[in-house]
Motif scaffolding. Structure first.
Motif, short mmCIF file in Angstrom:
data_model
loop_
_atom_site.label_atom_id
_atom_site.label_comp_id
_atom_site.label_asym_id
_atom_site.label_seq_id
_atom_site.Cartn_x
_atom_site.Cartn_y
_atom_site.Cartn_z
N UNK A 180 0.84 -1.20 0.00
CA UNK A 180 0.00 0.00 0.00
C UNK A 180 0.87 1.25 0.00
N UNK A 181 1.93 1.26 0.80
CA UNK A 181 2.82 2.42 0.84
C UNK A 181 3.50 2.63 -0.50
N UNK A 182 3.94 1.55 -1.12
CA UNK A 182 4.59 1.67 -2.44
C UNK A 182 3.60 2.15 -3.50
N UNK A 183 2.36 1.67 -3.43
CA UNK A 183 1.34 2.14 -4.36
C UNK A 183 1.12 3.64 -4.20
N UNK A 184 1.04 4.09 -2.95
CA UNK A 184 0.85 5.51 -2.69
C UNK A 184 2.05 6.33 -3.16
N UNK A 185 3.25 5.82 -2.89
CA UNK A 185 4.46 6.52 -3.33
C UNK A 185 4.51 6.63 -4.85
N UNK A 186 4.13 5.55 -5.53
CA UNK A 186 4.12 5.56 -6.99
C UNK A 186 3.10 6.57 -7.52
N UNK A 187 1.93 6.61 -6.92
CA UNK A 187 0.90 7.57 -7.34
C UNK A 187 1.40 9.00 -7.14
N UNK A 188 2.06 9.25 -6.02
CA UNK A 188 2.61 10.59 -5.77
C UNK A 188 3.68 10.94 -6.81
N UNK A 189 4.56 9.99 -7.10
CA UNK A 189 5.62 10.23 -8.08
C UNK A 189 5.05 10.49 -9.46
N UNK A 190 4.01 9.76 -9.83
CA UNK A 190 3.38 9.99 -11.13
C UNK A 190 2.74 11.37 -11.19
N UNK A 191 2.11 11.78 -10.11
CA UNK A 191 1.49 13.11 -10.08
C UNK A 191 2.56 14.20 -10.17
N UNK A 192 3.67 14.01 -9.47
CA UNK A 192 4.78 14.98 -9.55
C UNK A 192 5.37 15.03 -10.95
N UNK A 193 5.51 13.87 -11.58
CA UNK A 193 6.03 13.83 -12.95
C UNK A 193 5.10 14.57 -13.90
#
Length: 114
Positions: free
Chosen positions: A82-95
């Motif tokens: 779950x944490x990795x999924x959230x981190x990935x979503x944040x990184x995609x939004x930042x990108x």
């Protein structure tokens, strides 16, 4: 400032649900929610009497963890997933934001050059 006393209900982080209400909505036993609290997955708000109160955001997190547990993951691995999924979503939004800013800067440069 709003005078609507129900406005807080629109906040997904506002803790309004009791443990039994949260368990009922998720279709789980209260013990499941207690285990998520004791393991540190959830951090429910405590009422002045010490009772747990859950927000919509916390219920969404609990539901995500439950799906992973139902798929056979251990609680510790479900928490990491779950944490990795959230981190990935944040990184995609930042990108996406960075790409939009880059494209806007390129347009400005082209317009300035013309």
């Amino acid at each position: 400032m709003s005078t609507d006393p129900l406005q807080a209900l629109d906040d997904p982080d506002h803790p309004v649900l009791t443990m039994s209400q949260a368990a009922d909505l998720l279709g789980v036993q209260a013990a499941f929610l207690r285990s998520l609290d004791s393991s540190g997955v959830l951090h429910p708000h405590r009422s002045p009497g010490g009772h747990r109160r859950y927000s919509r955001h916390q219920l969404q997190l609990a539901a995500r963890v439950r799906v992973l547990l139902d798929d056979g993951h251990l609680l510790s691995s479900a928490q990491v997933i779950v944490q990795l999924q959230d981190d990935l979503a944040d990184a995609r939004a930042e990108r996406e934001t960075a790409e939009q800013e880059r494209d806007a800067a390129r347009r400005e440069l082209r317009e300035a050059a013309d």
